[in-house]
Write an enzyme that holds these catalytic residues in place. Structure first.
Site, mmCIF file in Angstrom:
data_model
loop_
_atom_site.group_PDB
_atom_site.id
_atom_site.type_symbol
_atom_site.label_atom_id
_atom_site.label_comp_id
_atom_site.label_asym_id
_atom_site.label_seq_id
_atom_site.Cartn_x
_atom_site.Cartn_y
_atom_site.Cartn_z
ATOM 1 N N TRP A 153 0.836 -1.203 0.000
ATOM 2 C CA TRP A 153 0.000 0.000 0.000
ATOM 3 C C TRP A 153 0.872 1.255 0.000
ATOM 4 C CZ3 TRP A 153 -0.593 4.148 3.344
ATOM 5 C CH2 TRP A 153 -1.721 4.946 3.150
ATOM 6 N N HIS A 154 1.999 1.168 0.703
ATOM 7 C CA HIS A 154 2.882 2.332 0.781
ATOM 8 C C HIS A 154 3.671 2.582 -0.500
ATOM 9 C CE1 HIS A 154 2.148 2.058 5.127
ATOM 10 N NE2 HIS A 154 2.493 3.320 5.149
ATOM 11 N N ALA A 155 3.751 1.564 -1.362
ATOM 12 C CA ALA A 155 4.464 1.772 -2.629
ATOM 13 C C ALA A 155 3.718 2.849 -3.403
ATOM 14 C CB ALA A 155 4.497 0.478 -3.420
#
Lengths: 318, 490
Positions: B326-328
């Site tokens: 998700w943080h990518a």
């Protein structure tokens, strides 16, 4: 909410007083560290009358590096004030000259013209809002008035005026304790080793919007014509020059021939001398970076080409 | 429009005044309009994606409200989730995975020429990661009966698009947001002042601390192979505080701005670097709204801790791996570093779970040691450094770069004292250390008793002096040249 109004007003009032204190301190510091900003040079200029004012972008700045301006004054016997500012086109330079002429005089203007400044707002309207310039520009009613006029007339971002008047960039200046010297000056004695990638990078930087847009070019050419007419109308002589650049660098400059022809035609129509030295043969060792003359290069250029020009300032009635 | 931009700071008072002038029952409509204007000012076309996601979840939610149609409810839930999450995954990963597959076809399968896959070439709409999760929580809550089907599409649109939170959260739940619209958006003076305080503190964290650390962090990671290990250590430490101040600064401003309009958003950070374990860090202190989202919409539906030890460990790792993915995003690119970062944090949780009985047993044997403040400090330091190692993967451009940074630091540790004495520290380093020390002092005080309470109890002169000091720091030290918030780019 009403019971908060009184303390809120008091809080704001004290805040404004403190802000004024910060502003005054920043302004005073500016006068201790000021150097190359053109408005700073104007308001601290030792003379009221000069023989030459030099305008232009970074290619005109080495004439004022180290002791070179004093050297030129000695060699020519002329009083010279260099008001060139890095990365500025004709709109900013006219702004500077107008401010200069409010309380100073010059017999002539030497304008070092650069093609890149005719192809992007970045070097013209947007340059006014650059915090790097604003933070070193002394508070001056005439500048504020003129900036307002330019905002209304030339489409300068109103935030530039707001920033200037509020002194925000000066208070927020991270280099507040350092002298206001353009980074090129530290390299003035250096000899550049040519590099194709450095040349390419520099060209990309100078022409962020390319040089294909004929309307943009025509617009700044129009501003340049208006500048020439303004100088002539004030009875000031004008000489336009281009400084030498390495041949390999010139080859990379987009539409440079079109630029040269257009400027030459515009100036010929107005009977203004145009001396294009950009293609005079120069030693590759005469540059401190991709396209700026170092001391050796500037000395050679001055002796061979510029000195005769400066010795005979044109009159405003040329 | 960035929270730190002149445009935002100039237009915000106008928006607040207009909001206050409107009758209470129409204020939400003004907020919706302002939210779309704010969002579209960034990239106008992104408002289309936002509107489409809103209409989709409204339609699915409305359909789920139809009586006696259990099968339709399930179908609409699946359609809604697949569409919203599919959009998110496509934007985030399609081009990256296409590139990886092409490389794989050449390197591993030996295909000559390798695969050539089409690219979308689309930029992830700003804030999609956040408002997609808000949309998912709405769908699941409606399906689970925690939320009545919302017939009022426009108020739902405000929940999805509410401008203070749209770019970087908090990932607010509809169950807490929508009821606030029903009761009317009244602004209490005390909450208004508290909102202003939070905005100023958030700006301080962002433009004074985070943005002053950023150039040193960037330099450390860009020149990782060439610079002194001392600078790498500084870069790693500074990044830990940069990302904290950047993200929590955004959240503080978001919560503060919401308060000016009478809306309360959830707490997102609770002094994370004072955590005594990584479980505490991720569970209760760092990006709380995301952690709780993963807990409620992924971990528990997967069985959580009630499905046996093996499933529990697998669920934990899955949640952290998905959190990593998700943080990518666009801030530091899309890469495997985020998966490694997530997996490493998952591994920390595994170790914590596996050793928990041992610590409990030791605590029972030595209760005084367990309660000692020295042990508490040691635990805080250990947790911080574990998180710090993981941040290196988060910040690095590639896994190999992260390993290079860690390897160079590890091999240089033995010589560190000598290297530190020779290192040419600058004023910027000193300023950074002072700012971090100030931040941590405030956090330690805040941990014992909320700082706002302390301030409120002080004489006016002291309180105002503190406010003026922070405002002066914003003016003198702040970097206002529009550097995006890191989490806005996910």
């Amino acid at each position: 909410m009403k019971h908060l109004a009184k303390p809120a007003l008091l809080f704001v009032a004290i805040g404004l007083v403190l802000y004024a204190g910060l502003y005054a301190a920043a302004e005073s510091l500016l006068y201790r560290t000021g150097d190359t900003n053109p408005v700073y040079k104007i308001v601290t200029a030792p003379e009221r009358r000069y023989d030459w004012v030099i305008l232009g972008a970074s290619h005109a700045m080495p004439f004022d590096f180290a002791d070179f301006n004093a050297y030129m004054e000695r060699e020519t016997g002329r009083r010279i004030l260099n008001l060139a500012t890095p990365g500025t086109g004709v709109i900013y330079n006219r702004f500077v000259l107008e401010r200069f002429l409010e309380d100073h005089q010059t017999a002539a203007v030497l304008y070092v013209v650069d093609s890149f400044a005719f192809h992007s707002r970045a070097w013209n309207e947007e340059r006014f809002a650059d915090a790097k310039l604003l933070r070193r520009t002394p508070l001056d009613a005439a500048v504020a008035k003129r900036l307002l006029a330019y905002t209304l007339r030339q489409g300068i971002d109103p935030r530039a005026l707001l920033d200037y008047v509020t002194g925000f960039s000066k208070i927020n200046n991270r280099e507040r304790l350092q002298r206001d010297i353009w980074e090129g000056e530290a390299q003035f004695e250096r000899v550049h080793r040519p590099s194709a990638s450095a040349d390419r990078k520099r060209i990309d930087y100078l022409f962020p919007d390319g040089a294909e847009d004929a309307r943009t070019f025509a617009r700044y050419l129009g501003d340049f014509a208006a500048f020439v007419d303004f100088v002539r109308a004030r009875g000031v002589g004008l000489v336009v020059i281009k400084t030498p650049v390495p041949a390999r660098f010139r080859q990379l400059m987009p539409n440079e021939d079109r630029f040269d022809q257009s400027v030459a035609h515009l100036l010929a129509e107005r009977d203004v001398p145009f001396r294009d030295f950009s293609q005079v043969p120069t030693d590759p060792g005469h540059f401190f970076d991709t396209d700026h003359l170092n001391r050796a290069g500037l000395t050679a250029f001055f002796t061979q080409h510029l000195k005769p020009v400066l010795l005979q300032p044109p009159t405003g009635q040329q | 429009m960035l929270f730190t931009s002149f445009s935002f700071l100039a237009l915000l008072p106008l928006a607040v005044v207009l909001h206050a002038l409107l009758p209470v029952r129409y204020r939400w409509a003004w907020l919706l309009l302002a939210s779309y204007l704010f969002y579209a000012a960034w990239v106008p076309v992104n408002a289309v994606y936002l509107g489409a996601v809103t209409l989709l979840v409204f339609g699915c939610g409305w359909g789920m409200g139809l009586p006696d149609r259990p099968r339709l409810r399930r179908v609409l839930l699946v359609v809604g989730l697949v569409a919203v999450l599919g959009l998110l995954v496509t934007f985030k990963f399609y081009d990256f995975l296409a590139g990886e597959l092409e490389r794989f076809s050449v390197a591993a399968l030996g295909l000559q020429p390798g695969l050539t896959l089409p690219r979308l070439g689309l930029r992830n709409p700003a804030g999609l990661s956040f408002y997609a999760f808000s949309a998912v929580s709405y769908l699941v809550d409606v399906y689970a009966g925690r939320l009545p089907t919302k017939r009022h599409a426009v108020k739902l649109a405000l929940y999805v698009a509410f401008f203070p939170k749209i770019f970087a959260g908090p990932i607010e739940r509809a169950t807490s947001f929508l009821p606030q619209l029903r009761t009317g958006l009244r602004v209490e003076p005390e909450r208004f002042v508290a909102g202003l305080q939070l905005i100023v503190w958030g700006l301080f964290k962002k433009v004074v601390i985070a943005d002053n650390l950023a150039p040193m962090v960037d330099r450390s990671f860009h020149l990782a192979a060439y610079i002194s290990p001392v600078e790498l250590v500084l870069g790693a430490y500074f990044f830990a505080f940069q990302i904290y101040c950047d993200f929590s600064g955004y959240t503080d401003i978001a919560i503060g701005v919401s308060r000016l309009f009478g809306i309360e958003l959830m707490e997102n950070f609770r002094r994370p670097y004072l955590s005594r374990s990584t479980a505490e860090f991720w569970g209760n202190r760092w990006h709380i709204s995301l952690a709780h989202w993963f807990r409620d919409y992924l971990y528990i539906p997967l069985g959580g801790s009630r499905a046996g030890q093996v499933r529990r460990y697998a669920n934990v790792m899955l949640v952290f791996a998905v959190s990593g993915l998700w943080h990518a995003g666009l801030g530091y690119g899309v890469g495997w570093t985020f998966l490694v970062w997530g997996a490493l944090n998952g591994f920390y949780q595994w170790v914590g779970l596996a050793t928990a009985p041992l610590w409990r047993w030791l605590g029972g044997l030595m209760p005084r040691v367990q309660a000692s403040p020295v042990l508490a400090v040691l635990r805080v330091l250990l947790t911080f450094h574990l998180v710090l190692v993981a941040w290196v993967f988060f910040r690095a451009d590639s896994v190999s770069q992260a390993l290079l940074v860690l390897r160079r630091i590890a091999t240089g540790l033995g010589h560190m004292p000598a290297m530190i004495t020779r290192y040419p520290f600058t004023v910027a380093h000193l300023q950074a250390v002072c700012l971090i020390a100030l931040l941590m002092a405030v956090e330690v005080l805040d941990e014992r008793r909320p700082l706002w309470e302390r301030l409120a109890a002080m004489p006016v002169a002291v309180r105002w002096a503190a406010y003026y000091a922070v405002l002066a720091a914003l003016l003198i030290l702040g970097r206002w040249q529009a550097r995006e918030f890191i989490y806005m780019q996910f």
